[in-house]
Design a protein around this motif. Structure first.
Motif, PDB file in Angstrom:
ATOM      1  N   GLU A   1       4.225  11.183  -2.213  1.00  0.00           N
ATOM      2  CA  GLU A   1       5.585  11.291  -2.518  1.00  0.00           C
ATOM      3  C   GLU A   1       6.185  11.176  -1.193  1.00  0.00           C
ATOM      4  N   ASN A   2       5.931  11.664  -0.132  1.00  0.00           N
ATOM      5  CA  ASN A   2       6.342  11.427   1.245  1.00  0.00           C
ATOM      6  C   ASN A   2       6.414  10.068   1.931  1.00  0.00           C
ATOM      7  N   ILE A   3       4.926   9.346   1.747  1.00  0.00           N
ATOM      8  CA  ILE A   3       4.825   8.241   2.071  1.00  0.00           C
ATOM      9  C   ILE A   3       5.983   7.238   1.305  1.00  0.00           C
ATOM     10  N   ARG A   4       5.844   7.313   0.088  1.00  0.00           N
ATOM     11  CA  ARG A   4       7.292   6.491  -0.798  1.00  0.00           C
ATOM     12  C   ARG A   4       8.540   6.890  -0.237  1.00  0.00           C
ATOM     13  N   ALA A   5       9.033   7.984   0.122  1.00  0.00           N
ATOM     14  CA  ALA A   5      10.099   8.205   0.708  1.00  0.00           C
ATOM     15  C   ALA A   5      10.339   7.640   1.988  1.00  0.00           C
ATOM     16  N   ARG A   6       9.417   7.623   2.734  1.00  0.00           N
ATOM     17  CA  ARG A   6       9.443   7.060   4.073  1.00  0.00           C
ATOM     18  C   ARG A   6       9.623   5.265   4.077  1.00  0.00           C
ATOM     19  N   SER A   7       8.846   4.822   3.029  1.00  0.00           N
ATOM     20  CA  SER A   7       8.604   3.529   2.748  1.00  0.00           C
ATOM     21  C   SER A   7       9.907   2.799   2.872  1.00  0.00           C
ATOM     22  N   ALA A   8       9.949   1.394   3.126  1.00  0.00           N
ATOM     23  CA  ALA A   8      10.991   0.439   3.278  1.00  0.00           C
ATOM     24  C   ALA A   8      11.331  -0.008   1.836  1.00  0.00           C
TER      25      ALA A   8
ATOM     26  N   LEU B   1      21.665   9.118  -0.158  1.00  0.00           N
ATOM     27  CA  LEU B   1      22.442   7.924  -0.113  1.00  0.00           C
ATOM     28  C   LEU B   1      21.620   6.569  -0.919  1.00  0.00           C
ATOM     29  N   ALA B   2      20.716   7.179  -1.516  1.00  0.00           N
ATOM     30  CA  ALA B   2      19.937   5.985  -2.130  1.00  0.00           C
ATOM     31  C   ALA B   2      20.395   5.695  -3.505  1.00  0.00           C
ATOM     32  N   PRO B   3      20.072   4.556  -4.435  1.00  0.00           N
ATOM     33  CA  PRO B   3      20.580   4.563  -5.554  1.00  0.00           C
ATOM     34  C   PRO B   3      19.676   5.355  -6.575  1.00  0.00           C
ATOM     35  N   VAL B   4      20.263   5.860  -7.730  1.00  0.00           N
ATOM     36  CA  VAL B   4      19.398   6.786  -8.490  1.00  0.00           C
ATOM     37  C   VAL B   4      18.073   6.254  -8.867  1.00  0.00           C
ATOM     38  N   ALA B   5      17.797   4.989  -9.129  1.00  0.00           N
ATOM     39  CA  ALA B   5      16.705   4.570  -9.362  1.00  0.00           C
ATOM     40  C   ALA B   5      15.570   4.564  -8.476  1.00  0.00           C
ATOM     41  N   TRP B   6      16.068   4.347  -7.121  1.00  0.00           N
ATOM     42  CA  TRP B   6      15.156   4.492  -5.983  1.00  0.00           C
ATOM     43  C   TRP B   6      14.689   6.013  -5.895  1.00  0.00           C
ATOM     44  N   ARG B   7      15.620   6.908  -6.064  1.00  0.00           N
ATOM     45  CA  ARG B   7      15.199   8.364  -5.863  1.00  0.00           C
ATOM     46  C   ARG B   7      14.151   8.545  -6.862  1.00  0.00           C
ATOM     47  N   ASP B   8      14.448   8.284  -8.107  1.00  0.00           N
ATOM     48  CA  ASP B   8      13.541   8.469  -9.235  1.00  0.00           C
ATOM     49  C   ASP B   8      12.083   7.682  -8.974  1.00  0.00           C
ATOM     50  N   TRP B   9      12.152   6.522  -8.586  1.00  0.00           N
ATOM     51  CA  TRP B   9      10.800   6.101  -8.121  1.00  0.00           C
ATOM     52  C   TRP B   9      10.064   6.740  -7.087  1.00  0.00           C
TER      53      TRP B   9
ATOM     54  N   ARG C   1       0.814  -1.185  -0.068  1.00  0.00           N
ATOM     55  CA  ARG C   1       0.154  -0.001   0.002  1.00  0.00           C
ATOM     56  C   ARG C   1       0.828   1.280   0.051  1.00  0.00           C
ATOM     57  N   GLU C   2       1.933   1.187   0.819  1.00  0.00           N
ATOM     58  CA  GLU C   2       2.766   2.372   0.573  1.00  0.00           C
ATOM     59  C   GLU C   2       3.457   2.678  -0.646  1.00  0.00           C
ATOM     60  N   HIS C   3       3.957   1.338  -1.199  1.00  0.00           N
ATOM     61  CA  HIS C   3       4.752   1.619  -2.456  1.00  0.00           C
ATOM     62  C   HIS C   3       3.797   2.192  -3.270  1.00  0.00           C
TER      63      HIS C   3
END
Length: 368
Positions: free
Chosen positions: A106-113, A196-204, A99-101
């Motif tokens: 965007e704030n929920i996605r950023a906090r999600s694991a 510090l996150a991978p580029v793809a994670w930041r883009d997502w 559900r978070e993903h």
């Protein structure tokens, strides 16, 4: 190092922080409270053990399609758990993360694991004790499934989770664990950890979508609760038209909900047009053709009118494919219900760039 291989315990232990454990298939380190920013779970680690597949301990077969960046991972319910599928710890954890993903926030996605996917491998004849890192993933869908224990033949319910592996190409295929350790710290703010996150994670996190496994374009996922539904076993024969109708309604509902959540005004024109929805936002108008299927959705049927419309209106037509829809029967009434589904958008729909194959022809016999 242990036997020439990096030791997971020492790699993930950082100062006072304990090592990240891989004792179960679904491992969720405890949430940490960050001052002024609520709590976050550092990561969820998924471990698949192919050597156990089909056994009492792991009566399912996880599917790894690394070439297409896709993993289908089965949850942690078993025939002897004494729990419903949604009650087991691992399934509860992954369903909440799904559900978070899927959130539009965007704030929920950023906090999600983030999900770290690992699987056991055999080295020098040893089947236990070694794992390989398969990738960093987000959950792009999940469905309620009926399985059979291979040892006893007894049925049980579970969940299957669809994971999309993110591209770690810019990082050389490696994951910097300093990012995960930063997420474990109560002193590191969310935006600092995100750097510090991978580029793809930041883009997502920013876009809320990822490249669909094995498909072109963006994928947006919608999930539905299935716990109140049961298998239609023993309900008898259902004509295809009934099944088709509930699949189409589910596909239309999930597609409408998606576009409305993105701020589009949605008009249902399916009753009298060759397309299903016309959507508008900020002066822009698009048309949407919706296709629902119980399959993976790699191929769908288009009518001649739909093909002509897509060509005439290109690039203003979107194809919405809702795959993996489950059709089940109510335990009480026996009425068919559809639930679940993953929404893949082909935007714009260019019918000549994909694989278009005629499967029906109009034939006129010669006149005498």
């Amino acid at each position: 190092m242990a036997d020439g291989l990096p030791n997971w315990y020492w790699v993930t232990k950082d100062g006072d922080l304990p090592a990240l454990t891989l004792e179960k298939g679904i491992n969720g380190p405890a949430e940490v409270a960050v001052a002024g920013a609520g709590s976050r779970r550092p990561a969820i680690l998924i471990r698949s053990s192919p050597w156990r597949a089909g056994s009492f301990w792991t009566p399912w077969h996880d599917e790894f399609d690394l070439e297409h960046s896709h993993v289908r991972y089965f949850g942690d319910n078993k025939v002897d758990s004494g729990k419903l599928a949604h009650e087991t710890p691992g399934n509860k954890l992954l369903r909440e993360l799904a559900r978070e993903h899927a959130s539009a926030d965007e704030n929920i996605r950023a906090r999600s694991a983030p999900v770290l996917v690992l699987r056991s491998v055999t080295i020098d004849g040893r089947i236990k004790g070694q794992v390989e890192f398969c990738g960093l993933a987000v959950i792009v869908g999940h469905e309620f499934v009926h399985q059979t224990d291979p040892m006893t033949g007894e049925p049980f319910d579970n969940y299957a989770f669809e994971l999309a592996l993110l591209d770690l190409g810019p990082e050389g295929g490696r994951l910097d664990l300093r990012w995960i350790q930063a997420r474990r710290s109560t002193q590191v703010a969310g935006f600092e950890a995100l750097e510090l996150a991978p580029v793809a994670w930041r883009d997502w996190v920013e876009a809320g979508s990822v490249a669909a496994p094995g498909l072109d374009g963006d994928i947006a996922i919608v999930t539905a609760e299935l716990d109140e539904l049961v298998s239609p076993r023993g309900q008898g024969f259902r004509v295809d038209a009934d099944v088709r109708a509930v699949i189409e309604r589910q596909a239309m509902t999930l597609t409408r909900d998606h576009f409305e959540s993105q701020g589009w005004v949605v008009s249902d024109d399916s009753a009298n047009q060759s397309y299903d929805f016309e959507i508008s936002k900020n002066g822009h108008r698009r048309r949407v053709e919706v296709k629902g299927t119980q399959s993976a959705g790699r191929q769908v049927l288009l009518t001649a009118n739909e093909v002509d419309h897509a060509r005439e209106r290109y690039p203003a037509v979107i194809l919405a494919i809702v795959s993996g829809i489950q059709v089940v029967a109510s335990a009480e009434s026996g009425d068919l219900k559809a639930a679940g589904g993953s929404l893949h958008l082909v935007d714009p729909l260019d019918v000549d760039s994909g694989s278009l194959k005629p499967i029906t022809f109009m034939y006129g016999p010669p006149t005498s």
